[in-house]
Design an enzyme around this catalytic site. Structure first.
Site, PDB file in Angstrom:
ATOM      1  N   ASN A   1      -9.003   2.064  10.386  1.00 51.83           N
ATOM      2  CA  ASN A   1      -8.238   1.061  11.375  1.00 51.83           C
ATOM      3  C   ASN A   1      -8.209   2.550  12.484  1.00 51.83           C
ATOM      4  O   ASN A   1      -9.209   1.878  13.492  1.00 51.83           O
ATOM      5  CB  ASN A   1      -6.561   1.701  10.720  1.00 51.83           C
TER       6      ASN A   1
ATOM      7  N   LYS B   1       0.999  -0.782   0.318  1.00 57.29           N
ATOM      8  CA  LYS B   1      -0.119   0.158  -0.081  1.00 57.29           C
ATOM      9  C   LYS B   1       0.759   1.167  -0.071  1.00 57.29           C
ATOM     10  O   LYS B   1       1.801   1.087   1.439  1.00 57.29           O
ATOM     11  CB  LYS B   1      -0.794  -0.316   1.479  1.00 57.29           C
TER      12      LYS B   1
END
Lengths: 257, 257, 257, 257
Positions: free
Chosen positions: B206, B97
């Site tokens: 997250n 990522k």
């Protein structure tokens, strides 16, 4: 933790109530109920044809569900009261969702007549769940009148417009010590989840499921969303911030090596 | 129907990706992963301490997960490329990522540097998932550069502000033939559901989980919401209307009797 | 075109009503009124000290304004009625803004008591402007009771939260043949403009002006915004589209040369 | 206080820029300009027919206006640069609004090509105002490239969808030390006011005026709304609160008497 919704002395596992209008045929209803994991099912008394075995919508509702007849079609308290009594006399149990509507364009409920009907029916032993326009003082009166829960609308019925009345529904949730069940207007599972995140006790969905491309799948989607929203409410959401905050400390990665 | 998300040749059952930052301790991570039913887990390479057995965050991630290292800390393409190569060399696999951030206040990603890094890394055989500011033409270039998906932000990272960029994310969903994974900013399950209803391929969460009162429960809530949103997307939502429509025909209930 | 707002037989040029609470001192009021170009000014009767010349807030309101005393402090219809009569007896004219509030946290108005007070006072010749929680059926009853206008809230009073009740206010605008005056909650000129674009007859602003950094300038800002919104309403806004449309034809500029 | 907008060394009184596309005929343009109190008028160079006296749109723009030719039709930096040079050579002055669009459905601008064109043209002495997709890092590069202002879109051009990119535009306003001019998508005066309240330096409106029922009146409405929003920005808006706060102290009115 046991997170049960208690209404009228009944412990409910499911916080997704469903309606039975607008489906292409009654035959799909058992699959909808199952997929939604719904326990409380509302049915317009006028749609119940007690004389016909085939057509009787009640035959399509599983036995372990609570039938919540509604007074759809009532234009004032007296008509709602008559419908409620007819429903109970016909063996539909003692739950009643009061709908009093005399507005033909937005089908907005009439809070004053609804309060009147609630007073009478609660005294007669009904478990009364009034559909209402979200308004704090009306909700207080409904509570005083004996309502078992209050059911403010998210948007006009059948519009799929979502939780447009959030500001007022939040106030009910904060101030009224009864389950707040958002009824009407929710068009997507995310909107049902949002209502639950705010602290709603349950939601009632009909049009959004009945008019979906795949109603059975949509019923399941709402069921999951309601659980998600309820869990988030209990879990407690994190603070909303103005500025960003790195998930990991920002500085010095490559320099450190 | 099989509704699989395919990225980099891998078939994924789970559309909820999770991040590992901000948790009170690494020990909670296995429960979070399980509760979220997550398969793809992102970890900042700089947080991996390969020399310490106890502290190594990778030890807390179940074996059947895909580790997606991220280049957090990179301030330009070159740094991101170096971090990606380090990650692969360290045995973290070939997913990466890309995060390139040089703005310290909102931590907004740098699309141009991200495109450059994507070009290089895709050619080197990485499965590249770039974090980006939602912008159609940048997304087109990321696709041309070989990205396996694009990851537009919903709001600045860590803010829990929700899907504030809906207008632009919708355009990516409609125009870019890659999975669109909404990353950053989602603060509540309802917001994740909304992204999925629009047609996002997945979401990455997250902060909303890590800063919740009960992170394990919140992980579950997001998992359900993502499924709900995906189901609703496939089911097809009903039309949104201006005026009300009764669930049952309005007229004449009591008169008919 | 003459676009006059007519209430209680008075033709008003100004669609920005203002309140007089929360200002640092009464001495700023004349500048606020002038800057807002306001004609209708509401004053809580209990704030009027008829015995003191200096302190009497009425001395600060220009002569060509209409004083609209309000019944702030009333907790039921009877108290509102008494305050209204006191106001008229004290020479404050026959306009009365009914506020009946018994909720201490959100200060939400009590529609039922407000309807009762309206009935009595309209019969006594007052020009009655009831503050209300936006609800179609309550607004219909207020009209039937003789209200000269209805004043739904945009958000709880004093919150500057904006036009959060848009969905319900729009319904009043479409269905009630009286001026709809959005009162309470508007925090910024853009929100006042939005209310006017929807077709509100006027807005009432107090807190947003009184708590602004520069109240006189903010009064002017609201005045301009209200005019802008009203003009836009009359002009008719263009269609909102899903896809883009070039202001000029797209193709072939350079090729043509 | 003098609140002047300075761009390219010019002091501007008006913060409403207007476009000239989509009007039913050029003859309405002088009234629009006057009603909008606009000083900066953008014209697609390709719409200028220098050979025809009657048709030349420039003949309809008052002499004291600043013509800002735009590069509409350009699909990359090179085309934009050529159009800009043509415009200057043709006597249109040295202001240039860069539009680079190769997406046919949403007409989203291409930030990378726009940055390239800005670099070249700023060095050639143009006053460059680039139309852009709102993105902080692209805006920083536009500033570094010599842009005189940046023009993020509120929504896709021609859609009247409003300030849908508020989250990202706010970041530009906070972080970029150039005038931020919201261009494209604003459909109503309230939306223009909102952009100004956030701190935008100006807005550019075309479709919302051109497609209004009464374009001249709508131009005036936007003009007032822009002033209102700017004033509110300078005045400083009051705090937004969760709970209500009475404009006057609540207790004891009638008891005191």
């Amino acid at each position: 933790m046991e997170d049960k919704l208690v209404i009228g002395g009944r412990e409910l596992r499911s916080r997704l109530f469903i309606g039975t209008g607008k489906f292409s045929s009654n035959e799909i209803i058992p699959s909808i109920v199952k997929s939604a994991e719904a326990q409380v099912i509302t049915v317009a008394l006028r749609r119940i044809d007690f004389e016909s075995k085939d057509e009787n919508i009640l035959n399509y509702i599983p036995d372990d569900c609570i039938i919540m007849p509604n007074t759809s079609g009532a234009r004032n308290a007296d008509e709602a009261i008559r419908i409620a009594r007819l429903a109970r006399a016909a063996g539909c149990g003692n739950w009643i969702k009061i709908e009093v509507v005399s507005d033909n364009r937005y089908l907005m409920p009439d809070n004053i007549e609804t309060i009147r009907a609630t007073e009478v029916l609660a005294k007669e032993g009904f478990v009364v769940l009034p559909y209402m326009s979200p308004d704090l003082m009306a909700a207080k009166r409904l509570k005083d009148a004996g309502a078992a829960a209050v059911m403010p609308l998210g948007a006009p019925i059948g519009t799929n417009r979502g939780l447009r009345t959030k500001e007022l529904v939040k106030i009910l949730i904060n101030e009224i010590d009864l389950p707040i069940i958002v009824d009407a207007g929710l068009g997507k599972p995310s909107e049902a989840a949002e209502a639950m995140e705010l602290g709603a006790g349950a939601v009632l969905v009909n049009t959004a499921i009945a008019t979906a491309g795949d109603p059975v799948k949509m019923a399941k989607a709402f069921s999951l969303a309601v659980k998600a929203g309820r869990m988030a409410y209990f879990s407690g959401t994190g603070t909303v911030k103005e500025y960003a905050e790195a998930s990991s400390p920002l500085t010095g990665f490559l320099l450190d090596k």
